[in-house]
Design an enzyme around this catalytic site. Structure first.
Site, PDB file in Angstrom:
ATOM      1  N   LYS A 115      67.381  34.529  46.474  1.00 45.08           N
ATOM      2  CA  LYS A 115      68.430  35.130  46.079  1.00 45.08           C
ATOM      3  C   LYS A 115      69.627  34.141  46.788  1.00 45.08           C
ATOM      4  O   LYS A 115      70.424  33.627  46.280  1.00 45.08           O
ATOM      5  CB  LYS A 115      68.721  36.561  46.295  1.00 45.08           C
ATOM      6  N   GLU A 122      74.309  27.809  42.902  1.00 37.90           N
ATOM      7  CA  GLU A 122      75.485  28.255  42.156  1.00 37.90           C
ATOM      8  C   GLU A 122      76.740  27.804  43.079  1.00 37.90           C
ATOM      9  O   GLU A 122      77.576  27.121  42.412  1.00 37.90           O
ATOM     10  CB  GLU A 122      75.611  29.706  42.389  1.00 37.90           C
TER      11      GLU A 122
END
Length: 340
Positions: A115, A122
């Site tokens: 994650k 991102e």
């Protein structure tokens, strides 16, 4: 606290009523009971947050189905009881050709690490989009209407993704308080929660090159120095530096196409760096992570979900691929876009 009893059985409703009455007797506690789901949901402040605690299996499915009739976008149901894997498969984002976007990542802290790396990718993705916007606006002098059209068109092809989609939408939003577009009123200063920094720190510790992600982190650091940047601009402007793009003539259509190609090629680099980091950590910790499977669960329900991720199944064909950039298909695309 507000509670509801969904089963229509006399003994359940009796125990339910007794609980509510007891709360009143023991200090007039703020416990309110509802016998029908509609009045229960309507009584909750928006957005609704509902916690369920019940027996595993069909009762959970039926309760979710019943409550969902009265819920709206943004409302949330949290299942706080014990559950089988089936519920995860049902509530996960669904992608037609890939199934539910959920999987067992691996042992130890591998899920948290993946994650974190996702967020690092991102960071890179968002910075690339920001720079594409800057070039189109500063060099190409595109208006917000034109930017909206360009990004909307990009979102129909190889750049189809959640981030490109919301970027296109942003350019079309007018300020509801004063004249003009909202994007022009947003302060160019940002903060961070830490996952991008941790990604870069891990890359350094594992000797993995992650220049796109690291540069995006540097850009955030720099944006945080807004006041200092404003003062610096005054110094340089007073010495004749500025307006260097004011009279530059450009072919808009060619510029737009070049930026699109460059953005796509750079996007490949950001994902390659993130995947390399995950693999390095997997080897270091003995996690045996499956990169192709990670790309699959990112295809829906997450910020970096994109049609591009369907291409990263190359790791399923070749788990030992040294780098996404040296896969023949991706290498060909990178080479074709070098001039851009």
């Amino acid at each position: 606290m507000k509670i509801t009893a969904t089963p229509k059985r006399k003994e359940v409703n009796s125990a339910f009523d007794e609980t509510v009455e007891r709360a009143k007797q023991e200090g007039n506690l703020s416990l309110y009971g509802f016998h029908d789901p509609e009045s229960f949901v309507r009584s909750i402040q928006k957005p609704c947050i509902i916690i369920m605690l019940m027996k595993v299996g069909p009762p959970v499915d039926q309760t979710i189905k019943t409550l969902s009739i009265y819920l709206e976008k943004g409302d949330c149901i949290i299942n706080g009881g014990n559950e089988y894997e089936d519920i995860l498969l049902k509530v996960a984002a669904q992608v037609p050709d890939s199934g539910p976007c959920v999987t067992y990542v691996g042992k130890g802290g591998s899920g948290n690490f993946v994650k974190m790396a996702h967020n690092g990718i991102e960071y890179g993705d968002m910075q690339l989009i920001a720079e594409a916007y800057d070039v189109l606006k500063s060099v190409g002098k595109l208006s917000n209407e034109e930017l909206h059209q360009v990004f909307s068109e990009w979102n129909k092809g190889e750049l189809l993704s959640f981030l490109i989609d919301i970027t296109a939408d942003i350019f079309g939003i007018k300020d509801d308080k004063v004249e003009g577009y909202l994007v022009d009123k947003v302060l160019d200063k940002t903060d961070m929660k830490g996952t991008g920094k941790w990604t870069v720190q891990q890359a350094a510790e594992l000797s993995v090159a992650a220049p796109t992600i690291a540069s995006s982190l540097d850009a955030r650091f720099h944006s945080g120095l807004k006041e200092e940047t404003v003062e610096a601009a005054k110094v340089f402007t007073s010495r004749g530096f500025g307006g260097i793009l004011a009279d530059v003539a450009v072919d808009k259509e060619k510029l737009i196409d070049n930026v699109r190609q460059a953005l796509y090629a750079s996007k490949i680099c950001s994902y390659a760096q993130g995947m390399n980091l995950i693999r390095a950590k997997s080897i270091d910790k003995g996690w045996d992570l499956k990169l192709g499977e990670l790309a699959r669960i990112w295809k829906g329900g997450c910020i970096i979900h994109a049609v591009f991720l369907d291409r990263i199944k190359v790791y399923n064909r070749n788990p030992d691929l040294a780098n996404l950039l040296v896969d023949p298909e991706f290498a060909k695309e990178i080479i074709e876009r070098q001039s851009a």
